[in-house]
Structures are given as C-alpha cells and as structure tokens.
Design an enzyme around this catalytic site. Structure first.
Site, PDB file in Angstrom:
ATOM      1  N   ALA A   1      21.364  39.610 -23.080  1.00  0.00           N
ATOM      2  CA  ALA A   1      22.060  39.495 -24.365  1.00  0.00           C
ATOM      3  C   ALA A   1      23.575  39.465 -24.162  1.00  0.00           C
ATOM      4  CB  ALA A   1      21.676  40.657 -25.272  1.00  0.00           C
ATOM      5  N   TYR A   2      24.072  40.302 -23.266  1.00  0.00           N
ATOM      6  CA  TYR A   2      25.517  40.354 -22.996  1.00  0.00           C
ATOM      7  C   TYR A   2      25.994  39.021 -22.412  1.00  0.00           C
ATOM      8  CZ  TYR A   2      29.927  41.919 -20.910  1.00  0.00           C
ATOM      9  OH  TYR A   2      31.258  42.053 -20.555  1.00  0.00           O
ATOM     10  N   ALA A   3      25.245  38.506 -21.426  1.00  0.00           N
ATOM     11  CA  ALA A   3      25.623  37.235 -20.813  1.00  0.00           C
ATOM     12  C   ALA A   3      25.572  36.100 -21.835  1.00  0.00           C
ATOM     13  CB  ALA A   3      24.704  36.923 -19.635  1.00  0.00           C
TER      14      ALA A   3
END
Length: 244
Positions: free
Chosen positions: A151-153
């Site tokens: 999700a962060y990437a």
C-alpha cells in the site's frame, strides 16, 4: 539565488523534512516549516534555524486540505514575499501484507501521500516564482519491492507518476520538478517497529554499508533546489547508497 529565496517545506518538524528545512536555511533560503500537529517540534526547527542566523516561521497545515495548504503558501508570501522552492516531505506509512491490510489504513495513506502530494503540487504549480523548484518525495521501496509495503509503495508510485507530467506542465516558466526517493534512512518513522537484526540487515544492503541519514537526503534536495540542480528536471533520484 541565495538571500531572497523562500522555501516551503511540509513535514518539516521531524526526520527528513526537518533536515531539509535546516539545509535550505543554511543555503540562504527563508523557510516556512510546515507541520501537521507537533507544534513544539516545529518551533524547535525554527529556533535552530534562527540560532544560525537564518529566517524561518512555523505554520500548521494538513497537506490533504487544500484550504490549509493555500494558507501555508499565504504565510510564506506574507512573511517573506513569495515562494521559490516547495518540498513536500509530509508522508504516512502503514505496513501490512496486502491480504491483511485494513482499508482504513489504505484510505489514510491515499489521503496523505497521494491527495496530500497532489494538493501541495497543485498549489506550488500556481505560486512558485520563475527560477524555482518543486521537490516531491517518494521511496526506493518501489524498486526494492519488500513484502508488507504494497500500500505504501502504491501511494508513492502515484507521486512518481506525476513528476514528469508536472515538469512538462511547467514549460516556459523556468521551474523544475523532481522527486527524491530515499532508501532506508535512519528516521523515527523508519526505525519504528523494527528489531535490531532487521535494521542491521538493511544497513548492510548498500555498498556503502550503512543506513542513510536525514542529512544525506537533505543534501540531494538542497542540490535540486539550488543553482547546481537547474538542469535536472522531471527526474526521480533514488538516494539510497546503491541499495537498488
């Protein structure tokens, strides 16, 4: 390009943003220290800059709130006369396998990392003066692709996707747009929740055999914001010591 330049730095109360604010002040910029909630930490940054002869003010703003961001830029104009450099260092991280991710965490990441970056970039595109620079912040995780960072990437992939587009939209205005993508960097945000063995393993990955420091990243940002970086435009710079 020194004494009369003005920088707006979001996420500047800690970590990489704090180092960027102090580095830009050291290079002669007046700095608006943008922060989300920690007023005391932001004041410390302002005091540190003032103690070395620089000029700075702190201003609170939720980067995803377009009215708050407009007010942040208004503060820069009222205090120092305009805006030349914008660095969006505000960010949020949530780690989880994709299968287990709480969608509320995904929404929070989207709000800060995608909408927040877009709102700051939009205001910067409207306000930065000729000769200026816009610097966004991504992550080298896009290349490393560690499990748990999906999700962060994904949120930072959106930042990289808009970089060259915004640079091209600035055609004719003498404004550069670049993104810095740090690798593992010794900040509170990075170190939180990691055991010593994990940190040690990550520190050994780059050929330089250490974690990055906030000052390492700030040096890259200051280069892009300064006279030496004028011919770098529309790029994503992976500042990670050779880890990827």
């Amino acid at each position: 390009m020194g004494d009369h330049r003005v920088a707006v730095v979001t996420g500047a109360s800690r970590g990489i943003g704090r180092a960027v604010a102090t580095a830009l002040a050291g290079a002669g910029h007046a700095v608006v220290v943008g922060y989300a909630g920690n007023e005391a930490a932001a004041k410390e940054v302002v005091d540190r800059i003032a103690a070395t002869g620089g000029r700075a003010v702190a201003a609170r703003a939720d980067v995803a709130d377009e009215n708050a961001v407009a007010a942040l830029f208004d503060t820069a104009t009222e205090a120092f006369g305009g805006v030349d450099v914008v660095v969006n260092s505000a960010g949020r991280m949530a780690l989880s396998p994709i299968a287990d991710l709480d969608l509320a965490d995904l929404d929070a990441l989207h709000r800060t990392n995608i909408r927040g970056t877009f709102v700051v970039a939009r205001e910067a595109a409207r306000r930065v003066r000729p000769g200026g620079a816009i610097v966004l912040v991504s992550t080298s995780i896009l290349g490393l692709q560690f499990p748990g960072y999906g999700a962060y990437a994904a949120s930072k992939g959106a930042v990289e996707a808009m970089t060259l587009i915004l640079a091209r939209e600035m055609r004719g205005r003498d404004i550069t747009v670049n993104t810095v993508a740090p690798g593992p960097t010794a900040t509170e945000l990075f170190l939180e929740g990691k055991d010593e063995a994990t940190v040690e393993h990550l520190a050994k990955q780059p050929p330089l055999e250490r974690l990055g420091t906030p000052a390492d990243i700030a040096g890259v940002v200051a280069f892009l914001a300064g006279p030496g970086g004028r011919w770098v435009n529309g790029q994503v710079l992976r500042a990670n010591g050779g880890i990827v």
